[in-house]
Design a protein around this motif. Structure first.
Motif, PDB file in Angstrom:
ATOM      1  N   GLY A 117       0.904  -0.942  -0.318  1.00 40.38           N
ATOM      2  CA  GLY A 117       0.417  -0.110  -0.351  1.00 40.38           C
ATOM      3  C   GLY A 117       1.355   1.094   0.126  1.00 40.38           C
ATOM      4  N   LEU A 118       2.172   1.510   1.234  1.00 41.46           N
ATOM      5  CA  LEU A 118       2.828   1.916   0.671  1.00 41.46           C
ATOM      6  C   LEU A 118       3.566   2.277  -0.648  1.00 41.46           C
ATOM      7  N   ALA A 119       3.762   1.596  -1.296  1.00 38.31           N
ATOM      8  CA  ALA A 119       4.518   1.734  -2.670  1.00 38.31           C
ATOM      9  C   ALA A 119       3.822   2.289  -3.772  1.00 38.31           C
ATOM     10  N   ALA A 120       1.979   1.709  -3.558  1.00 40.55           N
ATOM     11  CA  ALA A 120       0.978   2.247  -4.071  1.00 40.55           C
ATOM     12  C   ALA A 120       1.360   4.006  -3.886  1.00 40.55           C
ATOM     13  N   THR A 121       1.443   4.327  -3.292  1.00 36.85           N
ATOM     14  CA  THR A 121       0.979   5.501  -2.240  1.00 36.85           C
ATOM     15  C   THR A 121       2.303   6.745  -2.630  1.00 36.85           C
ATOM     16  N   TYR A 122       3.313   6.514  -3.271  1.00 44.78           N
ATOM     17  CA  TYR A 122       4.394   7.056  -3.488  1.00 44.78           C
ATOM     18  C   TYR A 122       4.185   7.095  -5.012  1.00 44.78           C
ATOM     19  N   THR A 123       3.789   6.109  -5.738  1.00 51.13           N
ATOM     20  CA  THR A 123       3.772   5.357  -6.890  1.00 51.13           C
ATOM     21  C   THR A 123       3.446   6.958  -7.682  1.00 51.13           C
ATOM     22  N   ILE A 124       1.760   7.043  -6.841  1.00 48.97           N
ATOM     23  CA  ILE A 124       0.317   7.622  -7.171  1.00 48.97           C
ATOM     24  C   ILE A 124       0.760   9.610  -6.824  1.00 48.97           C
ATOM     25  N   CYS A 125       1.592   9.618  -5.352  1.00 49.40           N
ATOM     26  CA  CYS A 125       1.845  11.394  -4.938  1.00 49.40           C
ATOM     27  C   CYS A 125       3.101  11.809  -5.783  1.00 49.40           C
ATOM     28  N   ARG A 126       4.377  10.555  -6.580  1.00 48.40           N
ATOM     29  CA  ARG A 126       4.431  11.129  -6.719  1.00 48.40           C
ATOM     30  C   ARG A 126       4.912  11.288  -8.623  1.00 48.40           C
ATOM     31  N   SER A 127       3.272  11.084  -8.575  1.00 47.38           N
ATOM     32  CA  SER A 127       3.133  10.914  -9.836  1.00 47.38           C
ATOM     33  C   SER A 127       2.692  12.582 -10.095  1.00 47.38           C
ATOM     34  N   TRP A 128       1.865  12.799  -9.057  1.00 47.33           N
ATOM     35  CA  TRP A 128       0.996  14.219  -8.775  1.00 47.33           C
ATOM     36  C   TRP A 128       2.021  15.690  -8.389  1.00 47.33           C
ATOM     37  N   GLY A 129       3.642  15.060  -8.618  1.00 46.91           N
ATOM     38  CA  GLY A 129       4.847  16.751  -8.172  1.00 46.91           C
ATOM     39  C   GLY A 129       5.119  16.420  -6.862  1.00 46.91           C
ATOM     40  N   PHE A 130       4.548  15.650  -6.107  1.00 44.55           N
ATOM     41  CA  PHE A 130       4.896  15.855  -4.605  1.00 44.55           C
ATOM     42  C   PHE A 130       6.631  15.297  -4.423  1.00 44.55           C
ATOM     43  N   SER A 131       7.313  15.611  -3.533  1.00 48.23           N
ATOM     44  CA  SER A 131       8.858  14.935  -3.057  1.00 48.23           C
ATOM     45  C   SER A 131       8.206  13.705  -2.581  1.00 48.23           C
ATOM     46  N   ARG A 132       9.418  13.113  -2.484  1.00 48.92           N
ATOM     47  CA  ARG A 132      10.002  11.926  -1.437  1.00 48.92           C
ATOM     48  C   ARG A 132       9.951  12.520  -0.458  1.00 48.92           C
ATOM     49  N   ARG A 133      10.573  13.632   0.082  1.00 44.89           N
ATOM     50  CA  ARG A 133      10.428  14.192   1.801  1.00 44.89           C
ATOM     51  C   ARG A 133       8.727  14.148   2.351  1.00 44.89           C
ATOM     52  N   ASP A 134       7.893  14.546   1.352  1.00 45.72           N
ATOM     53  CA  ASP A 134       6.646  15.278   1.758  1.00 45.72           C
ATOM     54  C   ASP A 134       5.733  13.940   1.842  1.00 45.72           C
ATOM     55  N   ILE A 135       6.472  12.910   0.353  1.00 48.90           N
ATOM     56  CA  ILE A 135       5.845  12.145   1.308  1.00 48.90           C
ATOM     57  C   ILE A 135       5.892  10.358   2.296  1.00 48.90           C
ATOM     58  N   SER A 136       7.585  10.980   1.967  1.00 43.42           N
ATOM     59  CA  SER A 136       7.608   9.836   3.701  1.00 43.42           C
ATOM     60  C   SER A 136       7.337  10.746   4.742  1.00 43.42           C
ATOM     61  N   THR A 137       7.315  11.838   4.530  1.00 45.94           N
ATOM     62  CA  THR A 137       6.980  12.441   6.076  1.00 45.94           C
ATOM     63  C   THR A 137       5.034  12.316   6.819  1.00 45.94           C
ATOM     64  N   SER A 138       4.654  12.428   5.520  1.00 46.39           N
ATOM     65  CA  SER A 138       2.816  11.812   5.084  1.00 46.39           C
ATOM     66  C   SER A 138       2.694  10.504   6.071  1.00 46.39           C
ATOM     67  N   ALA A 139       3.865   9.547   5.655  1.00 47.57           N
ATOM     68  CA  ALA A 139       3.892   8.009   5.541  1.00 47.57           C
ATOM     69  C   ALA A 139       3.858   8.062   7.172  1.00 47.57           C
ATOM     70  N   ILE A 140       4.951   9.072   7.396  1.00 50.49           N
ATOM     71  CA  ILE A 140       5.607   9.003   9.510  1.00 50.49           C
ATOM     72  C   ILE A 140       4.694   8.732   9.928  1.00 50.49           C
ATOM     73  N   VAL A 141       3.729  10.037   9.544  1.00 51.30           N
ATOM     74  CA  VAL A 141       2.764  10.712  10.706  1.00 51.30           C
ATOM     75  C   VAL A 141       1.826  10.712  10.778  1.00 51.30           C
ATOM     76  N   THR A 142       1.322   9.761   9.621  1.00 47.59           N
ATOM     77  CA  THR A 142      -0.174   8.978   9.377  1.00 47.59           C
ATOM     78  C   THR A 142      -0.083   7.929  10.479  1.00 47.59           C
ATOM     79  N   GLY A 143       1.037   7.342   9.550  1.00 44.75           N
ATOM     80  CA  GLY A 143       1.157   6.261  11.179  1.00 44.75           C
ATOM     81  C   GLY A 143       1.687   5.522  12.385  1.00 44.75           C
ATOM     82  N   VAL A 144       1.934   6.603  12.850  1.00 45.43           N
ATOM     83  CA  VAL A 144       1.679   7.066  14.087  1.00 45.43           C
ATOM     84  C   VAL A 144       0.407   7.464  14.162  1.00 45.43           C
TER      85      VAL A 144
END
Length: 365
Positions: A117-144
């Motif tokens: 699921g995280l891989a899918a989120t990464y792929t989709i968000c990157r295609s919309w122009g979001f940076s790796r830092r934004d995606i990884s930070t979002s994944a960490i915060v929502t995970g917590v």
């Protein structure tokens, strides 16, 4: 999904060792097999009934109720978009809904669960122009946020049962609530400490460095450096998005609890709301179990044990669990297919890192 290195670059898919891929496949196959076993054998076994009796109850579910359940799932998933938009600036609600259903469908279907699921989120968000830092930070915060919410549910359940003078509180539920309270308190304390104090972040990072250093020798970045770097990123997200993320999760779990009540009412399970909430809370906590995709099988078996233990009819308890899982787990797969279709038709944008390089070159020129 490409794996982000410590320096912000992505390792290519070909860099993954074959042994690691084989282990992932084996673990995924084991998880799916265990989920199928727990569903096929575990649910009727723990409910002390048979699939034929469970099926007899399920066939009595009205079409109108099924449509309400499906609509409720969509509403619950939309509530969760507030959690995603709160964790990633610039993400719109329609995009968050696509990310949610597409990621959930992959996580619920493919081996690897959350990682897929995280891989899918990464792929989709990157295609919309979001940076790796934004995606990884979002994944960490929502995970917590998700872990804390799932831990809080059984704590709230046991408090509600005790407040209602329920004398039939299972010892295992009390132990689960106490363990959840302690675990949640530790996670919350560490998380708040990292956000509130750079000195605490450094100390926690150094402590983790000593522990992880003994277990994982091949590291490109120390945990201390990583924790300090994450602190600034997470602080910024939490400062502005904590309310949206909290309300989104509250709405999501609240709507799904109403769906659980509807499933119980439809299948003939007549228990007090407090006991139904406790059974629901146990199931939501166990969705975090990584042994099977989305905790599939483990969740249903544990919820069935709770319902039967409180006096629900065997076939009715099994039918409640199966009906709820059918809509909240399996129905996300076709919804996810629609999400992937919507993503394929959505406008794409070059990621931030790829657009920044040419601009810098032109300035140098």
């Amino acid at each position: 999904m490409t794996v982000e290195a410590a320096d912000g670059r992505a390792d290519g898919p070909g860099t993954r060792p074959p042994r690691s891929r084989l282990r992932t496949v084996v673990q995924g196959a084991f998880g799916l097999g265990l989920a199928a076993f727990l569903l096929a054998w575990g649910v009727p076994h723990f409910a002390k009934t048979s699939w034929s009796k469970i099926w007899d109850v399920l066939t009595q579910v009205p079409t109108g109720t099924a449509l309400v359940l499906l609509s409720g799932v969509v509403v619950g998933l939309y509530c969760y978009t507030f959690t995603l938009t709160g964790s990633m600036r610039g993400l719109r609600h329609w995009q968050a809904l696509i990310v949610n259903v597409a990621g959930s469908s992959v996580g619920n279907l493919l081996p690897g669960g959350g990682a897929a699921g995280l891989a899918a989120t990464y792929t989709i968000c990157r295609s919309w122009g979001f940076s790796r830092r934004d995606i990884s930070t979002s994944a960490i915060v929502t995970g917590v946020w998700n872990v804390l919410a799932r831990i809080a549910l059984p704590v709230l359940a046991i408090l509600g049962l005790l407040a209602g003078n329920d004398q039939d509180v299972p010892n295992k539920l009390e132990d689960l609530a106490v363990a959840g309270a302690l675990t949640g308190s530790v996670i919350l304390l560490v998380f708040v400490s990292i956000l509130a104090s750079e000195r605490a972040a450094i100390a926690i990072g150094q402590g983790l460095d000593k522990v992880i250093g003994r277990l994982w020798k091949r590291r490109s970045m120390g945990v201390r450096t990583l924790v300090v770097d994450l602190r600034a990123r997470i602080n910024d997200v939490v400062r502005t998005g904590w309310l949206s993320m909290t309300l989104g999760l509250s709405g999501f779990f609240g709507v799904y609890y109403l769906l659980f009540l509807l499933c119980a009412h439809t299948t003939g399970v007549d228990l007090p709301y407090g006991q139904l909430f406790a059974a629901y809370a146990i199931g939501r906590l166990l969705t975090a179990v990584g042994v099977t995709p989305g905790g599939l099988g483990v969740t249903e078996a544990a919820t069935t044990v709770a319902l039967v233990g409180w006096g629900a009819g065997s076939a009715e308890a099994g039918a409640t669990v199966v009906l709820f899982s059918l809509f909240t787990h399996f129905m996300e797969i076709p919804l996810g297919a629609l999400g992937w279709l919507a993503w394929s038709m959505s406008p794409k944008k070059a990621p931030v890192e790829e657009t920044a390089a040419p601009a810098e070159e032109s300035l140098d020129g």
